[in-house]
Design an enzyme around this catalytic site. Structure first.
Site, short mmCIF file in Angstrom:
data_model
loop_
_atom_site.label_atom_id
_atom_site.label_comp_id
_atom_site.label_asym_id
_atom_site.label_seq_id
_atom_site.Cartn_x
_atom_site.Cartn_y
_atom_site.Cartn_z
N GLU A 56 -2.53 -15.36 -1.37
CA GLU A 56 -2.43 -16.51 -0.50
C GLU A 56 -2.25 -17.26 -1.46
O GLU A 56 -2.07 -18.34 -0.59
CB GLU A 56 -3.56 -17.11 0.59
CG GLU A 56 -4.74 -16.51 0.31
CD GLU A 56 -5.44 -14.98 -0.21
OE1 GLU A 56 -4.45 -13.86 0.12
OE2 GLU A 56 -6.60 -14.85 0.45
N ALA B 284 -0.31 -8.13 -3.40
CA ALA B 284 -0.37 -7.48 -4.21
C ALA B 284 -1.35 -9.54 -4.38
O ALA B 284 -2.20 -9.37 -3.81
CB ALA B 284 0.88 -8.83 -4.88
N PRO B 285 -2.15 -9.51 -5.68
CA PRO B 285 -3.15 -10.08 -6.48
C PRO B 285 -2.82 -11.62 -7.14
O PRO B 285 -1.26 -11.86 -6.81
CB PRO B 285 -3.98 -9.29 -7.39
CG PRO B 285 -2.89 -8.83 -8.14
CD PRO B 285 -1.70 -8.35 -7.00
N TRP B 286 -3.41 -12.85 -7.57
CA TRP B 286 -2.65 -13.49 -7.07
C TRP B 286 -3.12 -14.21 -9.25
O TRP B 286 -2.20 -14.96 -10.19
CB TRP B 286 -4.07 -14.97 -7.19
CG TRP B 286 -5.53 -14.37 -7.76
CD1 TRP B 286 -6.98 -13.75 -6.70
CD2 TRP B 286 -6.34 -14.63 -8.31
NE1 TRP B 286 -7.79 -14.11 -7.20
CE2 TRP B 286 -7.34 -14.68 -8.47
CE3 TRP B 286 -5.53 -15.01 -10.12
CZ2 TRP B 286 -8.51 -14.49 -9.33
CZ3 TRP B 286 -6.53 -15.43 -11.09
CH2 TRP B 286 -8.29 -14.56 -10.60
N LYS C 89 2.06 -8.12 0.69
CA LYS C 89 1.85 -9.60 1.01
C LYS C 89 1.90 -9.66 0.04
O LYS C 89 0.47 -8.89 -0.55
CB LYS C 89 0.76 -9.46 2.23
CG LYS C 89 0.12 -10.29 2.83
CD LYS C 89 -1.21 -10.44 2.78
CE LYS C 89 -2.03 -9.90 1.86
NZ LYS C 89 -2.16 -11.27 0.92
N CYS D 89 -7.33 -7.68 -15.48
CA CYS D 89 -8.00 -6.22 -14.84
C CYS D 89 -8.81 -4.88 -16.44
O CYS D 89 -9.33 -4.67 -16.33
CB CYS D 89 -7.47 -5.10 -14.15
SG CYS D 89 -5.49 -5.12 -14.27
N GLU E 208 -17.44 -6.96 -13.16
CA GLU E 208 -15.97 -7.70 -13.60
C GLU E 208 -16.42 -9.19 -13.83
O GLU E 208 -16.66 -9.58 -12.61
CB GLU E 208 -15.35 -7.39 -13.18
CG GLU E 208 -14.06 -8.12 -13.21
CD GLU E 208 -12.85 -7.46 -12.35
OE1 GLU E 208 -12.50 -7.82 -11.01
OE2 GLU E 208 -11.06 -7.00 -12.76
N GLU F 160 -5.15 -0.35 -7.35
CA GLU F 160 -5.41 -0.80 -8.15
C GLU F 160 -7.00 -1.89 -8.85
O GLU F 160 -5.95 -2.86 -8.18
CB GLU F 160 -3.87 -1.32 -8.93
CG GLU F 160 -3.33 -0.11 -9.56
CD GLU F 160 -3.01 0.84 -9.77
OE1 GLU F 160 -4.78 0.70 -11.41
OE2 GLU F 160 -3.12 1.86 -10.32
P1 NAD Z 1 -8.30 -9.85 -4.51
O1 NAD Z 1 -9.07 -8.51 -3.46
O2 NAD Z 1 -9.40 -11.00 -3.76
O3 NAD Z 1 -6.89 -9.83 -3.38
C1 NAD Z 1 -6.07 -9.20 -3.59
C2 NAD Z 1 -4.35 -8.92 -2.73
O4 NAD Z 1 -6.14 -8.25 -1.62
C3 NAD Z 1 -4.66 -10.16 -1.99
O5 NAD Z 1 -3.26 -10.46 -1.76
C4 NAD Z 1 -5.35 -10.46 -0.47
O6 NAD Z 1 -5.27 -11.61 -0.09
C5 NAD Z 1 -5.41 -9.16 0.03
N1 NAD Z 1 -6.86 -9.22 0.23
C6 NAD Z 1 -7.99 -9.28 0.06
N2 NAD Z 1 -9.06 -8.18 1.21
C7 NAD Z 1 -7.75 -7.74 2.13
C8 NAD Z 1 -8.50 -7.22 2.90
N3 NAD Z 1 -9.77 -6.77 3.37
N4 NAD Z 1 -7.44 -6.42 3.61
C9 NAD Z 1 -6.42 -6.32 3.45
N5 NAD Z 1 -5.24 -6.93 2.10
C10 NAD Z 1 -6.64 -8.06 1.36
O7 NAD Z 1 -8.07 -9.76 -5.64
P2 NAD Z 1 -7.42 -11.08 -5.96
O8 NAD Z 1 -9.10 -12.34 -6.11
O9 NAD Z 1 -6.55 -11.48 -5.93
O10 NAD Z 1 -6.99 -10.65 -8.51
C11 NAD Z 1 -8.09 -9.95 -8.54
C12 NAD Z 1 -8.40 -8.56 -8.68
O11 NAD Z 1 -7.53 -8.05 -8.90
C13 NAD Z 1 -9.02 -8.64 -9.67
O12 NAD Z 1 -10.66 -8.03 -9.16
C14 NAD Z 1 -8.61 -7.87 -10.90
O13 NAD Z 1 -8.97 -6.94 -11.62
C15 NAD Z 1 -8.27 -6.91 -9.76
N6 NAD Z 1 -6.83 -6.72 -10.16
C16 NAD Z 1 -5.93 -4.90 -10.70
C17 NAD Z 1 -5.10 -4.59 -11.30
C18 NAD Z 1 -4.77 -2.65 -11.92
O14 NAD Z 1 -3.93 -2.73 -12.26
N7 NAD Z 1 -6.08 -2.33 -11.90
C19 NAD Z 1 -4.58 -5.78 -11.84
C20 NAD Z 1 -4.47 -7.01 -11.90
C21 NAD Z 1 -5.60 -7.39 -10.77
#
Ligand code: NAD
Length: 473
Positions: free
Chosen positions: A175, A146-148, A172, A280, A377, A246
């Site tokens: 962080e 999941a994201p933040w 997960k 997003c 973005e 996503e």
């Molecule tokens: P991020 O990609 O930095 O992190 C998302 C999650 O992925 C975190 O838990 C992170 O620890 C994990 N992660 C990062 N690199 C990884 C890897 N190599 N392998 C496995 N896990 C990994 O994203 P973020 O900054 O937390 O969130 C923002 C992004 O999420 C934006 O691009 C946003 O558009 C997108 N988002 C999309 C949707 C949707 O429904 N499409 C919804 C919410 C957010």
């Protein structure tokens, strides 16, 4: 409390005791330390989830539904506390959190019931002497990441469908924002059987990659950035795991000359700066008819300038900080580079001095289709506006982007609305609105926005596999 992983119904520190700091974005202060997991922690969690799969998947849809409705009850009963944690950890203003809490409670309700409607469509004699049927079975252990930006909301989308379909999950959280996932695990202790739902905290490059590469994880579901999505797809390819992605978005808002300009401006004031633009599907890329462009920009500039920003705990605050110093650098970098390239900022365009990661609601004009701020973005409170000569160009510009998550078209001409809805290459198209979502309808992207759907029965189906059973008689 809220420091350890949750594995097999127990809280446990990471092996070796490593932790990551958790920061309050409104002050920049460290407010806690949370387990920074390694491959060893992930392995323990996956094994627990694998052991729990037999019992959970054997439950009838009704039995799972009853348990998931209890989950929904518990989330609803604890919304106040979960909201406060989310505000503290993400910097969300207390004035806006109710919306997403209401949505995610409804999501839990929906998923709890939707698992009862899974079906295989065929049953009959398609070859003489044989009866065929289609079964829809759960997959096994799902790794959910999941994201933040909406930690609990997105965790709901990553947990509800796989659990409803009979899978077990290792979640997960980001962080940066682990608190609500950890608190959810505490609250659900004793409701879901041990091992059905596990939380492993830690960084993407360590805990995340370990989850994706684990041989006993059969599917990985990520909501996050395009970079993380590509990494997940690569790491999953060795074992040919299923992947559900996503990812990011860059939602166009096409405003034709006959649109209700006041309604568009009101929508953007509410939704472009909601969650500090870290959404997003945020309406962030306006393509406005050339006859209304100047009037529209003037009104939008006034509206953006009136957004109350500041302390998220103040009930009057409409927009809080960005989530981290890294995100603040990212957003200000985009605007600064746009200005260097000749764009004009009509309002905002600056960080706020002092503690916390604050950036002003901003409108950028005078940008061309190829510019970075139109194509990439930003994920912050920044709207770009372009002036467009005609419908054909508006459609071409809207689709001329690597993302394909969501778009809106604003017009009073029904035929034009229908043509645009057909032509726009995005997973969601709104007509004369932008943002509303409902549990029954799918949410998901095209192109670099990923694949797979969250919400709706399609999401639950995605966490199953179809099996053909053919009986000779
Ligand atoms: P991020 O990609 O930095 O992190 C998302 C999650 O992925 C975190 O838990 C992170 O620890 C994990 N992660 C990062 N690199 C990884 C890897 N190599 N392998 C496995 N896990 C990994 O994203 P973020 O900054 O937390 O969130 C923002 C992004 O999420 C934006 O691009 C946003 O558009 C997108 N988002 C999309 C949707 C949707 O429904 N499409 C919804 C919410 C957010």
């Amino acid at each position: 409390m809220l420091t350890d992983n949750y594995i097999n119904g127990e809280t446990r520190p990471a092996v070796g005791g490593a932790t990551d700091p958790v920061v309050n974005p409104a002050t920049g202060s460290v407010i806690g330390e949370v387990a920074s997991s390694s491959a060893a922690d992930v392995d323990t969690a996956v094994k627990a989830a694998a052991a729990a799969f037999a019992e959970w998947s054997a439950k009838t849809p009704r039995e799972r539904s009853e348990i998931l409705h209890q989950v929904a009850d518990i989330v609803e009963e604890n919304v106040e506390e979960l909201s406060q944690l989310e505000c503290l950890n993400v910097g969300k203003p207390v004035s806006i959190i109710e919306f997403e809490m209401d949505q995610l409670c409804d999501n839990w309700r929906f998923f709890a019931s939707a698992g009862r409607f899974l079906e295989g469509k065929a049953a009959g004699e398609y070859l003489e002497g044989y009866t065929s049927m289609v079964r829809r079975d759960p997959l096994g252990v799902v790794g959910s990441i999941a994201p933040w930006n909406y930690p609990l909301f997105m965790a709901t989308w990553k947990l509800g469908p796989p659990l409803a379909a009979g899978n077990t999950v290792v979640l997960k959280p980001s962080e940066l924002t682990p608190y609500t996932a950890l608190r959810l695990a505490e609250l659900l202790d004793g409701v879901l059987p041990p091992g059905v739902f596990n939380v492993v905290c830690g960084r993407g490059e360590t805990a995340g990659v370990a989850l994706v590469e684990h041989p006993d994880v059969v599917m990985v579901s990520l909501t996050g950035s395009v970079a993380a999505g590509k990494s997940v797809a690569k790491h999953a390819s060795d074992s040919l795991k299923r992947v559900h992605l996503e990812l990011g978005g860059k939602a166009p808002v096409i405003v034709f000359d006959d649109a209700d300009i006041e309604a568009v401006v009101a929508n953007l004031r509410d939704n472009s700066f909601y969650n500090t633009g870290q959404d997003c599907t945020a309406p962030c890329r306006v393509i406005a008819g050339s006859r209304v462009h100047d009037d529209f920009v003037a009104r939008l500039t006034d509206a953006a300038g009136s957004v109350v920003t500041g302390d998220p705990t103040d009930a009057d605050t409409e927009m809080g900080p960005l989530v981290s110093d890294g995100q603040l650098d990212r957003v200000s970098g985009f605007v600064d580079r746009a200005v260097d390239a000749g764009a004009e900022v009509t309002v905002g365009g600056a960080t706020r001095a002092g503690a916390g990661f604050f950036y002003e609601p901003s409108v950028v004009v005078g940008v061309d289709q190829a510019s970075e701020i139109v194509q990439q973005e930003v994920f912050g409170p920044v709207i770009s506006v372009q002036s467009v000569p005609d419908e054909e160009t508006a459609l071409a510009w809207a689709n001329d982007c690597d993302y394909g998550l969501a778009a809106s078209v604003w017009t009073n001409n029904v035929g034009r609305a229908m043509r645009m809805a057909k032509g726009l290459h995005f997973g969601t198209v709104w007509v004369n609105d932008h943002i509303p979502i409902v549990s029954e309808m799918p949410h998901g992207g095209f192109k670099l926005s990923g694949y797979g759907k969250d919400m709706s029965l399609y999401a639950v189906e995605h966490y199953t596999e179809l099996k053909h059973v053919m009986v000779k008689h």
